[in-house]
Motif scaffolding. Structure first.
Motif, PDB file in Angstrom:
ATOM      1  N   PHE A   1      36.222 -64.863 -10.973  1.00 57.36           N
ATOM      2  CA  PHE A   1      34.984 -64.264 -10.449  1.00 57.36           C
ATOM      3  C   PHE A   1      33.869 -65.295 -10.595  1.00 57.36           C
ATOM      4  O   PHE A   1      33.604 -65.762 -11.703  1.00 57.36           O
ATOM      5  CB  PHE A   1      34.677 -62.986 -11.231  1.00 57.36           C
TER       6      PHE A   1
ATOM      7  N   ASP B   1      28.211 -61.708  -4.333  1.00 56.47           N
ATOM      8  CA  ASP B   1      29.056 -62.638  -5.081  1.00 56.47           C
ATOM      9  C   ASP B   1      28.799 -64.074  -4.620  1.00 56.47           C
ATOM     10  O   ASP B   1      28.619 -64.329  -3.435  1.00 56.47           O
ATOM     11  CB  ASP B   1      30.539 -62.306  -4.854  1.00 56.47           C
TER      12      ASP B   1
ATOM     13  N   GLY C   1      30.578 -65.016 -10.227  1.00 54.72           N
ATOM     14  CA  GLY C   1      29.251 -64.551 -10.637  1.00 54.72           C
ATOM     15  C   GLY C   1      28.448 -64.095  -9.424  1.00 54.72           C
ATOM     16  O   GLY C   1      28.912 -64.185  -8.277  1.00 54.72           O
ATOM     17  N   HIS C   2      27.261 -63.572  -9.719  1.00 55.54           N
ATOM     18  CA  HIS C   2      26.409 -63.052  -8.650  1.00 55.54           C
ATOM     19  C   HIS C   2      25.295 -64.033  -8.307  1.00 55.54           C
ATOM     20  O   HIS C   2      24.764 -64.703  -9.175  1.00 55.54           O
ATOM     21  CB  HIS C   2      25.769 -61.726  -9.080  1.00 55.54           C
TER      22      HIS C   2
ATOM     23  N   HIS D   1      30.377 -66.674 -17.360  1.00 57.60           N
ATOM     24  CA  HIS D   1      31.209 -65.803 -18.204  1.00 57.60           C
ATOM     25  C   HIS D   1      32.504 -66.555 -18.490  1.00 57.60           C
ATOM     26  O   HIS D   1      32.751 -67.624 -17.921  1.00 57.60           O
ATOM     27  CB  HIS D   1      31.505 -64.472 -17.483  1.00 57.60           C
TER      28      HIS D   1
ATOM     29  N   HIS E   1      37.901 -58.876 -11.852  1.00 59.54           N
ATOM     30  CA  HIS E   1      37.671 -59.678 -13.064  1.00 59.54           C
ATOM     31  C   HIS E   1      37.914 -58.818 -14.315  1.00 59.54           C
ATOM     32  O   HIS E   1      38.513 -59.267 -15.290  1.00 59.54           O
ATOM     33  CB  HIS E   1      36.240 -60.209 -13.051  1.00 59.54           C
ATOM     34  N   ALA E   2      37.459 -57.563 -14.255  1.00 58.19           N
ATOM     35  CA  ALA E   2      37.600 -56.695 -15.437  1.00 58.19           C
ATOM     36  C   ALA E   2      39.047 -56.273 -15.672  1.00 58.19           C
ATOM     37  O   ALA E   2      39.469 -56.113 -16.816  1.00 58.19           O
ATOM     38  CB  ALA E   2      36.720 -55.458 -15.261  1.00 58.19           C
TER      39      ALA E   2
ATOM     40  N   GLY F   1      36.196 -60.081  -7.405  1.00 58.66           N
ATOM     41  CA  GLY F   1      34.907 -59.449  -7.665  1.00 58.66           C
ATOM     42  C   GLY F   1      34.889 -58.907  -9.089  1.00 58.66           C
ATOM     43  O   GLY F   1      35.817 -59.160  -9.879  1.00 58.66           O
ATOM     44  N   THR F   2      33.870 -58.111  -9.420  1.00 59.59           N
ATOM     45  CA  THR F   2      33.712 -57.670 -10.811  1.00 59.59           C
ATOM     46  C   THR F   2      34.877 -56.793 -11.291  1.00 59.59           C
ATOM     47  O   THR F   2      35.342 -56.931 -12.413  1.00 59.59           O
ATOM     48  CB  THR F   2      32.404 -56.877 -10.988  1.00 59.59           C
ATOM     49  N   LYS F   3      35.355 -55.905 -10.417  1.00 62.40           N
ATOM     50  CA  LYS F   3      36.412 -54.983 -10.871  1.00 62.40           C
ATOM     51  C   LYS F   3      37.732 -55.727 -11.079  1.00 62.40           C
ATOM     52  O   LYS F   3      38.476 -55.456 -12.028  1.00 62.40           O
ATOM     53  CB  LYS F   3      36.574 -53.844  -9.852  1.00 62.40           C
TER      54      LYS F   3
END
Ligand code: SF4
Length: 219
Positions: A100, A109, A102-103, A34, A60-61, A56-58
């Motif tokens: 972040f 993570d 990625g997974h 991303h 990152h957002a 983490g994703t949150k």
């Protein structure tokens, strides 16, 4: 060291980090899946550092460090409100990977990107000599900061041991010996089992963490 040129040097470095695209343009392995969004908080006055793993994703957002359930638990461990935790003049938050990562296959993570540490961290920490207390969260931050401060962790040292016997691993520096270096597990809810199995963590380690945090931020 808090002279004008050092402050501008830190601001310029932070700008370069926030514009970094290394992991998509010349990665050391698979490219970041991303667009990069480096997240960090640093100032020349913060004496407390939260040295973490990677967003983490949150995070990152939203672009805000520890703006998630792990952050809620970490603030509770530290005894800090959100207001104080996000006061950049008092608390620096610098992960080992700024983006972040990625997974992985199991939806967990991926580790922090190594490009980050190889490119940025030594320069960044050279500009933050005032740090007096470091909470090193997770093994990547622990390995880096214990080694950076001349107290490398033995290969194979277990997380339980490093967290419980942080002083034996050279964590209790202060003044001329350098900052205190306290090891913590990641506050992710995935670690609830570890916390349950190790009741000494909440009984003995967390009161010490709160006292050290209060000392470092002057509260
Ligand atoms: S993870 Fe670090 S090195 Fe990679 S793009 Fe983000 S800031 Fe740059």
């Amino acid at each position: 060291m808090t002279d004008r040129s050092s402050i501008s040097e830190l601001a310029a470095l932070a700008d370069r980090i926030r514009a970094c695209r290394l992991c998509v343009e010349s990665p050391r392995g698979p490219a970041l899946p991303h667009q990069p969004r480096p997240v960090l908080r640093a100032s020349m006055t913060a004496r407390l550092l939260v040295a973490s793993q990677a967003p983490g994703t949150k995070v990152h957002a939203t672009g805000l460090s520890f703006n998630d359930a792990s952050g809620d638990r970490l603030r509770q461990w530290m005894g800090l409100t959100r207001d104080v935790f996000y006061d950049e003049s008092r608390v620096a938050i610098i992960p080992m990977g700024f983006c972040f990562p990625g997974h992985g296959a199991a939806k967990s993570d991926l580790p922090p990107r190594r490009e980050c540490r190889e490119t940025w961290h030594d320069d960044l920490f050279r500009l933050l000599p005032q740090l007096d207390c470091i909470l090193a969260i997770g093994r990547y931050a622990q390995d880096y900061h214990f080694a950076r401060l001349g107290r490398p962790l033995p290969k194979g040292a277990r997380l339980d041991d490093v967290v419980r016997r942080w002083k034996d691993f050279g964590g209790q520096g202060s003044g001329e010996q350098g900052p205190r270096l306290i090891a913590l597990p990641h506050p992710s809810w995935r670690n609830s089992g570890w916390i349950k199995r190790n009741p000494w963590f909440e009984a003995d380690v967390l009161p010490m963490v709160r006292a050290e945090v209060a000392r470092a931020i002057g509260g």
